[in-house]
Design a protein around this motif. Structure first.
Motif, PDB file in Angstrom:
ATOM      1  N   UNK A 205      54.545  43.094  -9.850  1.00 53.06           N
ATOM      2  CA  UNK A 205      55.404  43.996  -9.104  1.00 53.06           C
ATOM      3  C   UNK A 205      56.503  44.465 -10.044  1.00 53.06           C
ATOM      4  N   UNK A 206      56.716  45.753 -10.084  1.00 57.30           N
ATOM      5  CA  UNK A 206      57.707  46.332 -10.987  1.00 57.30           C
ATOM      6  C   UNK A 206      58.708  47.143 -10.173  1.00 57.30           C
ATOM      7  N   UNK A 207      59.933  46.642 -10.092  1.00 52.40           N
ATOM      8  CA  UNK A 207      60.979  47.329  -9.341  1.00 52.40           C
ATOM      9  C   UNK A 207      61.779  48.227 -10.272  1.00 52.40           C
ATOM     10  N   UNK A 208      62.247  49.320  -9.727  1.00 53.69           N
ATOM     11  CA  UNK A 208      63.060  50.268 -10.498  1.00 53.69           C
ATOM     12  C   UNK A 208      63.968  51.043  -9.556  1.00 53.69           C
ATOM     13  N   UNK A 209      64.894  51.797 -10.139  1.00 53.58           N
ATOM     14  CA  UNK A 209      65.744  52.663  -9.353  1.00 53.58           C
ATOM     15  C   UNK A 209      67.174  52.200  -9.196  1.00 53.58           C
ATOM     16  N   UNK A 210      67.473  51.014  -9.678  1.00 54.78           N
ATOM     17  CA  UNK A 210      68.832  50.525  -9.578  1.00 54.78           C
ATOM     18  C   UNK A 210      69.773  51.293 -10.486  1.00 54.78           C
ATOM     19  N   UNK A 211      71.058  51.056 -10.304  1.00 57.41           N
ATOM     20  CA  UNK A 211      72.041  51.734 -11.130  1.00 57.41           C
ATOM     21  C   UNK A 211      73.433  51.552 -10.587  1.00 57.41           C
ATOM     22  N   UNK A 212      74.346  52.303 -11.167  1.00 51.59           N
ATOM     23  CA  UNK A 212      75.750  52.275 -10.762  1.00 51.59           C
ATOM     24  C   UNK A 212      76.028  53.466  -9.866  1.00 51.59           C
TER      25      UNK A 212
ATOM     26  N   UNK B  33      58.936  42.003  -3.167  1.00 53.61           N
ATOM     27  CA  UNK B  33      58.061  40.839  -3.077  1.00 53.61           C
ATOM     28  C   UNK B  33      56.876  41.148  -2.188  1.00 53.61           C
ATOM     29  N   UNK B  34      55.759  40.535  -2.498  1.00 49.95           N
ATOM     30  CA  UNK B  34      54.543  40.691  -1.703  1.00 49.95           C
ATOM     31  C   UNK B  34      54.270  39.384  -0.972  1.00 49.95           C
ATOM     32  N   UNK B  35      54.069  39.508   0.327  1.00 51.54           N
ATOM     33  CA  UNK B  35      53.819  38.332   1.145  1.00 51.54           C
ATOM     34  C   UNK B  35      52.354  37.915   1.065  1.00 51.54           C
ATOM     35  N   UNK B  36      52.085  36.751   1.568  1.00 50.56           N
ATOM     36  CA  UNK B  36      50.712  36.250   1.573  1.00 50.56           C
ATOM     37  C   UNK B  36      49.912  36.767   2.761  1.00 50.56           C
ATOM     38  N   UNK B  37      50.588  37.340   3.747  1.00 48.99           N
ATOM     39  CA  UNK B  37      49.920  37.817   4.954  1.00 48.99           C
ATOM     40  C   UNK B  37      50.281  39.276   5.244  1.00 48.99           C
ATOM     41  N   UNK B  38      49.637  39.813   6.246  1.00 48.90           N
ATOM     42  CA  UNK B  38      49.837  41.221   6.591  1.00 48.90           C
ATOM     43  C   UNK B  38      51.191  41.483   7.252  1.00 48.90           C
ATOM     44  N   UNK B  39      51.702  40.440   7.882  1.00 50.97           N
ATOM     45  CA  UNK B  39      53.028  40.512   8.486  1.00 50.97           C
ATOM     46  C   UNK B  39      53.865  39.372   7.923  1.00 50.97           C
ATOM     47  N   UNK B  40      55.125  39.614   7.735  1.00 53.11           N
ATOM     48  CA  UNK B  40      55.990  38.578   7.202  1.00 53.11           C
ATOM     49  C   UNK B  40      57.396  38.756   7.758  1.00 53.11           C
TER      50      UNK B  40
ATOM     51  N   UNK C 139      56.619  34.727   0.763  1.00 47.95           N
ATOM     52  CA  UNK C 139      56.283  35.703  -0.269  1.00 47.95           C
ATOM     53  C   UNK C 139      55.816  34.976  -1.528  1.00 47.95           C
ATOM     54  N   UNK C 140      54.677  35.409  -2.012  1.00 46.87           N
ATOM     55  CA  UNK C 140      54.089  34.725  -3.166  1.00 46.87           C
ATOM     56  C   UNK C 140      54.400  35.424  -4.486  1.00 46.87           C
ATOM     57  N   UNK C 141      54.467  36.736  -4.457  1.00 45.20           N
ATOM     58  CA  UNK C 141      54.635  37.491  -5.691  1.00 45.20           C
ATOM     59  C   UNK C 141      55.981  38.212  -5.694  1.00 45.20           C
ATOM     60  N   UNK C 142      56.636  38.155  -6.830  1.00 42.88           N
ATOM     61  CA  UNK C 142      57.980  38.721  -6.943  1.00 42.88           C
ATOM     62  C   UNK C 142      58.074  39.623  -8.163  1.00 42.88           C
TER      63      UNK C 142
END
Length: 123
Positions: free
Chosen positions: A3-10, A96-103, A110-113
């Motif tokens: 997972x690749x997050x982006x878009x942050x800033x000041x 983050x990606x959860x292990x199930x369809x709903x979380x 969440x398993x993946x960050x």
């Protein structure tokens, strides 16, 4: 899975940002996706989650009405539109990606960050 997050800033208080998270690998369209945030010395805090098909969205009380989570399964992407920012929103934001369809709001669901993207709001 990555997972690749982006878009942050000041940004100044009252401003907006749009955070994006791109997912690679097998997991995405069948799993709930969430955003969390963390500031130094504090535990990671739940921000929002969206179900696998986008039909269910849950927000932390502190961001309701200001943050909007959405996903595009065709592009393997989840976004977090954040408006009316305040200095209290300053944090590193993680997707983050959860292990199930709903979380829900628990980190253990969440398993993946992703690696996080820093949002800094100046007053």
């Amino acid at each position: 899975v990555q997972l690749q997050a982006s878009g942050g800033g000041l940004v100044q208080a009252g401003g907006s940002l749009r955070l994006s998270c791109a997912a690679s690998g097998r997991i995405f369209s069948n799993n709930a996706l969430g955003w969390f945030r963390q500031t130094p010395g504090r535990e990671r805090e739940f921000v929002a989650v969206i179900s696998y098909n986008g039909g269910s969205k849950v927000y932390a009380d502190s961001v309701k009405g200001r943050f909007t989570i959405s996903r595009d399964n065709a592009k393997n992407a989840v976004t977090l539109q954040i408006d009316s920012l305040t200095p209290e929103d300053t944090a590193v934001y993680y997707c983050a990606a959860a292990t199930k369809s709903y979380a829900g709001s628990r980190s253990r669901d969440y398993r993946y960050w992703g690696q996080g993207t820093l949002v800094t709001v100046s007053s």
